[in-house]
Write an enzyme that holds these catalytic residues in place. Structure first.
Site, PDB file in Angstrom:
ATOM      1  N   LYS A  13       0.845  -1.203   0.000  1.00 17.12           N
ATOM      2  CA  LYS A  13       0.000   0.000   0.000  1.00 17.12           C
ATOM      3  C   LYS A  13       0.881   1.254   0.000  1.00 17.12           C
ATOM      4  O   LYS A  13       0.691   2.149  -0.799  1.00 17.12           O
ATOM      5  CB  LYS A  13      -0.908  -0.040   1.232  1.00 17.12           C
ATOM      6  N   GLU A  71      10.517  -4.633   4.579  1.00 16.40           N
ATOM      7  CA  GLU A  71      10.626  -6.034   4.162  1.00 16.40           C
ATOM      8  C   GLU A  71      10.332  -6.176   2.669  1.00 16.40           C
ATOM      9  O   GLU A  71      11.047  -6.859   1.932  1.00 16.40           O
ATOM     10  CB  GLU A  71       9.627  -6.903   4.948  1.00 16.40           C
ATOM     11  N   GLY A 115      -4.715  -1.894   5.015  1.00 18.26           N
ATOM     12  CA  GLY A 115      -3.945  -3.042   4.511  1.00 18.26           C
ATOM     13  C   GLY A 115      -4.615  -4.369   4.802  1.00 18.26           C
ATOM     14  O   GLY A 115      -4.715  -5.252   3.939  1.00 18.26           O
ATOM     15  N   ARG A 116      -5.118  -4.531   6.028  1.00 19.24           N
ATOM     16  CA  ARG A 116      -5.719  -5.810   6.409  1.00 19.24           C
ATOM     17  C   ARG A 116      -7.136  -5.980   5.853  1.00 19.24           C
ATOM     18  O   ARG A 116      -7.774  -7.003   6.076  1.00 19.24           O
ATOM     19  CB  ARG A 116      -5.696  -5.966   7.926  1.00 19.24           C
ATOM     20  N   GLU A 176      -4.606  -6.604  14.753  1.00 21.92           N
ATOM     21  CA  GLU A 176      -4.096  -5.280  14.361  1.00 21.92           C
ATOM     22  C   GLU A 176      -5.236  -4.252  14.446  1.00 21.92           C
ATOM     23  O   GLU A 176      -4.997  -3.070  14.672  1.00 21.92           O
ATOM     24  CB  GLU A 176      -3.501  -5.319  12.950  1.00 21.92           C
ATOM     25  N   HIS A 234      -4.903 -33.275  17.495  1.00 20.82           N
ATOM     26  CA  HIS A 234      -3.801 -34.128  17.957  1.00 20.82           C
ATOM     27  C   HIS A 234      -2.642 -33.292  18.476  1.00 20.82           C
ATOM     28  O   HIS A 234      -1.517 -33.779  18.555  1.00 20.82           O
ATOM     29  CB  HIS A 234      -3.358 -35.054  16.823  1.00 20.82           C
ATOM     30  N   LYS A 281       9.546  -0.575  14.141  1.00 18.37           N
ATOM     31  CA  LYS A 281      10.088  -0.210  12.816  1.00 18.37           C
ATOM     32  C   LYS A 281      11.174   0.844  12.975  1.00 18.37           C
ATOM     33  O   LYS A 281      12.231   0.779  12.358  1.00 18.37           O
ATOM     34  CB  LYS A 281       8.979   0.389  11.926  1.00 18.37           C
TER      35      LYS A 281
HETATM   36  O1  LIG Z   1       1.132  -2.747   2.227  1.00 13.65           O
HETATM   37  P1  LIG Z   1       2.214  -2.111   3.017  1.00 13.65           P
HETATM   38  O2  LIG Z   1       2.158  -0.622   3.008  1.00 13.65           O
HETATM   39  O3  LIG Z   1       3.569  -2.618   2.561  1.00 13.65           O
HETATM   40  O4  LIG Z   1       2.041  -2.523   4.523  1.00 13.65           O
HETATM   41  C1  LIG Z   1       2.106  -3.846   4.929  1.00 13.65           C
HETATM   42  C2  LIG Z   1       1.549  -4.027   6.298  1.00 13.65           C
HETATM   43  O5  LIG Z   1       2.280  -3.263   7.236  1.00 13.65           O
HETATM   44  C3  LIG Z   1       1.403  -2.734   8.219  1.00 13.65           C
HETATM   45  O6  LIG Z   1       1.302  -1.371   8.025  1.00 13.65           O
HETATM   46  C4  LIG Z   1       1.884  -3.018   9.614  1.00 13.65           C
HETATM   47  O7  LIG Z   1       3.246  -2.853   9.743  1.00 13.65           O
HETATM   48  C5  LIG Z   1       0.081  -3.431   7.967  1.00 13.65           C
HETATM   49  O8  LIG Z   1      -1.001  -2.724   8.440  1.00 13.65           O
HETATM   50  C6  LIG Z   1       0.121  -3.604   6.504  1.00 13.65           C
HETATM   51  O9  LIG Z   1      -0.819  -4.551   6.052  1.00 13.65           O
END
Ligand SMILES: O=P(O)(O)OC[C@H]1O[C@](O)(CO)[C@@H](O)[C@@H]1O
Length: 564
Positions: A226, A232, A286-287, A372, A403, A529
């Protein structure tokens, strides 16, 4: 063909709806539930079922084939009345309208919350600052459909002219968990000649594993973010680009990289042509984004038509949530039952147990959606909450969990309310000749047996009557009264999956509303972060960081890591 959409300049921004002034715990509705809880805690599920033989038929609700049996919960008709009164007192109906209406209910980020617009049928009008966003949504969907069809048909080729056979989605959080979960869930609808892979972890092993056996000439990367600033994702996307260009050269990037983002500037900065970008908007969390362009990898796998069925499932649940009285409203019921256990019984966790192999990643998806969203400690006005808020959500598919950790569910000291999710029809029949029992029947027998055992247990008298050695009787006794919801759908289809996801989205909204918190921000992820950003150079720079850069624990660990 740019697919980046922008909403028009704000005219008269819709005001944020009023922040509730009342602390919900000081209301008569809360007090009534507190008093009622002491009565109910003296009751048992055996007693409730004995007193009302039709309980298993009446404490149910259904919408578009999705059936909820909530009879195996410690509640009565009176409990429901009191919970519904609490929802009214919290202004749930008004908050639902405020959300669907595009009001800026995400007050800490000053944004509307309009994931419901992502599945709104064409022709419906939903405005953000005077601009109808539904045509924008459909424009992106159409662009995604065209692109997905091109990849599926082989019209879209890699730089060497070969067909794409693997799509690697690079994203994290909502830009990974949603598409990865849905990709698995809808395997039966997939074009299996194109494999999907999902890379999220910044651990270089993840991208290494995903690419180790791949041919760059037949690989397409979907960089999904987003913000397009997530550490990452950018690190993995850079690694992927290096992997690709070292074999095919810089010119290959435009045939092998597409982006999904709200941030065209950053996409261009990264080196992906914004012509190959599929956009969405800051009013999609995002979620809550798997039904936006973030679902591109899914659409390539299952095709645009199935993707539209998936969206139709969401839309059907939206209509149900918005228009059905609370007493028969599935997300509201699940939300209220969750509040009942979280706040009035103090249960800390909630398990989601899908009896479908394809829903293996559903609990992990729900962890982000729920935790979240509702893992908050201050209310909308910034005051410390006086309720409990979101539970710890966890689970894995049945019957594997049986199990492993079901021992604790049946006999542990913690009570874990759980949702059991099952399907009438199997995805697949038995493999090979039908000389054994029907495996789907075995699966569903376990599904039913577990909620029965959790609810009614086995008394010491029953155990003794079966001739158990006296010293073993306490060990073999099951206390029962372990509450569960049962969700039963006809079959795991794109439509059903859309319904299920929207069901939980709105459950989370219901609970966030009762607790008076903002379910749509996530400030809690920021501190880590920032600190990581500070530590990176301390790990990698030639010179040692200053002795007391952090606390003594962190400093010592940094020194050990630097030693290699
Ligand atoms: O889509 P982006 O901006 O890379 O964010 C990834 C994820 O990181 C977050 O902001 C949390 O760190 C989530 O809410 C989001 O889904």
């Amino acid at each position: 063909m740019s697919h980046v959409m922008s909403t028009s300049e704000p005219t008269a921004p819709a005001a944020a709806p009023d922040i509730p002034a009342t602390d919900i715990t000081t209301t008569p509705e809360w007090a009534a539930l507190t008093a009622h809880q002491s009565e109910i805690s003296a009751a048992s599920l055996r007693g409730l079922f004995d007193a009302d033989p039709t309980r298993g038929e009446t404490f149910t609700a259904e919408t578009d084939g999705l059936y909820l049996d909530y009879s195996k919960n410690l509640l009565t008709a009176q409990t429901l009345e009191l919970l519904v009164a609490l929802a009214r007192r919290a202004g749930l109906a008004e908050r639902v309208e405020a959300m669907f209406d595009g009001q800026r209910i995400n007050v800490t980020e000053n944004r509307p919350v309009l994931h419901t617009a992502l599945r709104a049928p064409a022709g419906v009008r939903i405005e953000v600052d005077g601009h109808d966003v539904v045509p924008d949504v459909h424009e992106v969907l159409d662009a995604m459909s065209r692109f997905a069809e091109q990849v599926r048909s082989g019209q879209w080729r890699g730089a060497t002219g070969e067909r794409i056979t693997t799509v690697v989605n690079i994203g994290i959080g909502g830009s990974d968990l949603g598409p990865a979960m849905v990709y698995d869930a809808l395997r039966d609808y997939a074009d299996r000649s194109i494999e999907g892979r999902f890379v999220s972890n910044v651990d270089p092993t993840d991208i290494w594993e995903a690419t180790a056996d791949l041919d760059p000439a037949t690989t397409l990367f979907v960089v999904a973010s987003k913000t397009f600033t997530t550490l990452e994702t950018i690190a993995n996307a850079r690694a992927a680009r290096g992997w690709l260009t070292s074999k095919l050269g810089e010119n290959a990037v435009s045939r092998h990289f597409v982006a999904v983002s709200t941030n065209a500037e950053k996409v261009a900065e990264f080196g992906i042509d914004t012509q190959n970008m599929f956009g969405f908007w800051d009013w999609v969390g995002g979620r809550y984004s798997v039904d936006s362009a973030i679902g591109l990898a899914v659409m390539i796998s299952i095709g645009p038509e199935h993707f539209r069925e998936f969206l139709a499932g969401f839309a059907a649940m939206d209509t149900h949530f918005r228009g059905t009285p609370f007493e028969r409203n599935l997300p509201v019921l699940l939300g209220l039952i969750g509040v009942w256990y979280r706040d009035f019984f103090g249960y800390d966790t909630h398990a989601v147990l899908p009896y479908s192999h394809y829903l293996g990643r559903f609990p992990a998806y729900l962890q982000q959606l729920d935790m979240e969203s509702n893992g908050k400690r201050v209310d909308l006005a910034g005051r410390p909450v006086r309720t409990q808020t979101g539970p710890i959500v966890w689970g894995t598919p049945g019957t594997n969990g049986q199990h492993a950790y079901y021992q604790l569910l049946h006999q542990g000291t913690a009570v874990v309310p759980a949702d059991f999710i099952g399907f009438v029809q199997p995805n697949h029949p038995n493999v090979g000749p039908a000389d054994g029992p029907d495996q789907h029947a075995l699966l569903m027998a376990n599904f039913l047996a577990q909620t029965e055992a959790l609810a009614f247990g086995k008394t010491a008298e029953q155990v003794a009557a079966e001739g158990a050695e006296e010293r073993l009787v306490p060990h073999r006794t099951f206390p029962g009264d372990r509450p569960t919801n049962t969700l039963l759908a006809p079959k795991l289809t794109p439509f059903t999956l859309g319904q299920l996801i929207a069901l939980y989205e709105h459950k989370v909204f219901t609970q966030g509303t009762i607790w008076g918190i903002n379910s749509f921000d996530q400030w809690g992820v920021e501190l880590g972060k920032v600190l990581a950003g500070r530590i990176v150079p301390e790990l990698t720079a030639e010179t040692e960081p200053p002795a007391a850069a952090h606390d003594s624990s962190t400093d010592t660990l940094i020194r050990r890591l630097r030693r290699g």
